[in-house]
Design a protein around this motif. Structure first.
Motif, short mmCIF file in Angstrom:
data_model
loop_
_atom_site.label_atom_id
_atom_site.label_comp_id
_atom_site.label_asym_id
_atom_site.label_seq_id
_atom_site.Cartn_x
_atom_site.Cartn_y
_atom_site.Cartn_z
N ARG A 74 41.20 48.07 78.41
CA ARG A 74 41.04 48.70 77.09
C ARG A 74 40.58 50.14 77.23
N ASP A 75 39.58 50.38 78.08
CA ASP A 75 39.03 51.73 78.20
C ASP A 75 40.06 52.69 78.79
N ALA A 76 40.90 52.20 79.71
CA ALA A 76 41.96 53.05 80.25
C ALA A 76 42.95 53.42 79.15
N LEU A 77 43.28 52.46 78.31
CA LEU A 77 44.21 52.74 77.20
C LEU A 77 43.58 53.71 76.21
N VAL A 78 42.30 53.55 75.91
CA VAL A 78 41.63 54.46 74.98
C VAL A 78 41.66 55.89 75.51
N THR A 79 41.47 56.05 76.82
CA THR A 79 41.53 57.39 77.42
C THR A 79 42.91 58.00 77.21
N VAL A 80 43.96 57.21 77.39
CA VAL A 80 45.32 57.70 77.17
C VAL A 80 45.51 58.07 75.69
N LEU A 81 45.01 57.25 74.79
CA LEU A 81 45.17 57.53 73.37
C LEU A 81 44.37 58.76 72.95
N LEU A 82 43.22 58.99 73.58
CA LEU A 82 42.48 60.22 73.32
C LEU A 82 43.25 61.43 73.82
N ALA A 83 43.93 61.27 74.95
CA ALA A 83 44.77 62.36 75.45
C ALA A 83 45.89 62.67 74.47
N HIS A 84 46.42 61.63 73.82
CA HIS A 84 47.44 61.85 72.79
C HIS A 84 46.87 62.70 71.64
N SER A 85 45.56 62.59 71.41
CA SER A 85 44.92 63.37 70.35
C SER A 85 44.47 64.74 70.83
N GLY A 86 44.70 65.03 72.10
CA GLY A 86 44.30 66.33 72.63
C GLY A 86 42.82 66.45 72.92
N ASP A 87 42.14 65.33 73.10
CA ASP A 87 40.71 65.35 73.40
C ASP A 87 40.49 65.93 74.79
N GLU A 88 39.83 67.07 74.87
CA GLU A 88 39.71 67.80 76.13
C GLU A 88 38.94 67.02 77.19
N GLY A 92 42.68 65.77 82.38
CA GLY A 92 42.32 66.03 83.76
C GLY A 92 42.02 64.75 84.52
N GLU A 93 40.92 64.72 85.25
CA GLU A 93 40.60 63.59 86.11
C GLU A 93 40.42 62.28 85.35
N PRO A 94 39.75 62.26 84.17
CA PRO A 94 39.65 60.99 83.44
C PRO A 94 41.02 60.39 83.11
N LEU A 95 41.95 61.22 82.71
CA LEU A 95 43.28 60.72 82.39
C LEU A 95 43.99 60.22 83.64
N ARG A 151 52.28 58.91 69.23
CA ARG A 151 51.71 58.79 67.89
C ARG A 151 50.62 57.71 67.82
N ILE A 152 50.47 56.91 68.85
CA ILE A 152 49.33 56.00 68.89
C ILE A 152 48.18 56.78 69.52
N LYS A 153 47.15 57.04 68.74
CA LYS A 153 46.08 57.93 69.17
C LYS A 153 44.72 57.25 69.00
N ALA A 154 43.72 57.89 69.59
CA ALA A 154 42.33 57.49 69.36
C ALA A 154 41.63 58.64 68.65
N CYS A 155 40.85 58.31 67.66
CA CYS A 155 40.16 59.31 66.84
C CYS A 155 39.32 60.23 67.71
N ARG A 156 39.45 61.53 67.49
CA ARG A 156 38.71 62.52 68.28
C ARG A 156 37.27 62.68 67.84
N ASN A 157 36.86 61.98 66.80
CA ASN A 157 35.47 62.07 66.34
C ASN A 157 34.59 61.15 67.18
#
Length: 204
Positions: A74-88, A92-95, A151-157
């Motif tokens: 789940r956490d790996a997928l959330v990281t990918v979805l945050l990348a879809h949202s452009g979360d800085e 990089g290394e987390p992705l 288009r499947i993203k994780a909220c950047r907030n």
């Protein structure tokens, strides 16, 4: 079983493809600062969650170790979805770590291709908890083939990071709700005010 038929519905403001629902149901099991509780904290809670979600196979005997594996996926997928949202912070290394983990998971839980006259389906040939993980991977793989995976993203907030389907026309959505967007805007406003207050007075 996840279907990838040629007539699969495309995302609209009113419909969410079953594959997206499967992915979001899994990634949105994490706790956050707004009151959502952790649903995969141990084997008991993981089993209770599965009992309520028939798309993952329903009731299944699971262990605390299974729950830990589920959280890692789940956490790996959330990281990918945050990348879809452009979360800085997720780039990089987390992705890279998340993508490496997903490749390992993909090799551990391979999928079977089922061809019928109505279309092609991806399904996990395994049972129990491995079937749960295979179902998640099948949903991800099937939806990604539509070209709308981004288009499947994780909220950047932070600390929300709630998974959502971005239905905006240009795919520029960053937050799961207007409330989260407003919180981020307010934090930025307050930060600017503090910075302005800390700035030395200009010389006349």
């Amino acid at each position: 079983m996840i279907t990838a038929a040629s007539g699969s519905p495309q995302p609209t403001a009113r419909t969410v493809p079953p594959t997206v629902e499967t992915v979001l149901a899994f990634v949105n099991t994490r706790a956050d600062g707004s009151g959502r509780r952790e649903l995969l904290g141990d084997g008991e809670s993981f089993a209770a969650w599965l009992a309520e979600h028939g798309e993952f196979g329903g009731e299944t005997v699971v262990t605390d170790a299974d729950a830990a594996v589920a959280r890692e996926l789940r956490d790996a997928l959330v990281t990918v979805l945050l990348a879809h949202s452009g979360d800085e912070e997720s780039l990089g290394e987390p992705l890279l770590r998340a993508e490496r983990h997903l490749r390992r998971v993909g090799s551990l839980y391979p999928l079977a291709t089922v061809v019928t006259a109505d279309g092609v389906e991806l399904a996990s040939p395994q049972t129990g908890v491995p079937r749960v993980f295979g179902t998640v991977l099948a949903a991800v793989t099937t939806f990604a083939q539509t070209g709308d995976w981004g288009r499947i993203k994780a909220c950047r907030n932070p600390p929300c990071h709630f998974g959502f389907l971005d239905r905006t026309r240009n795919g520029a959505g960053l937050y799961c709700s207007t409330g989260c967007g407003s919180q981020v805007s307010m934090r930025k406003h307050r930060r600017r005010q503090r910075q302005a207050g800390d700035a030395p007075p200009s010389e006349a």
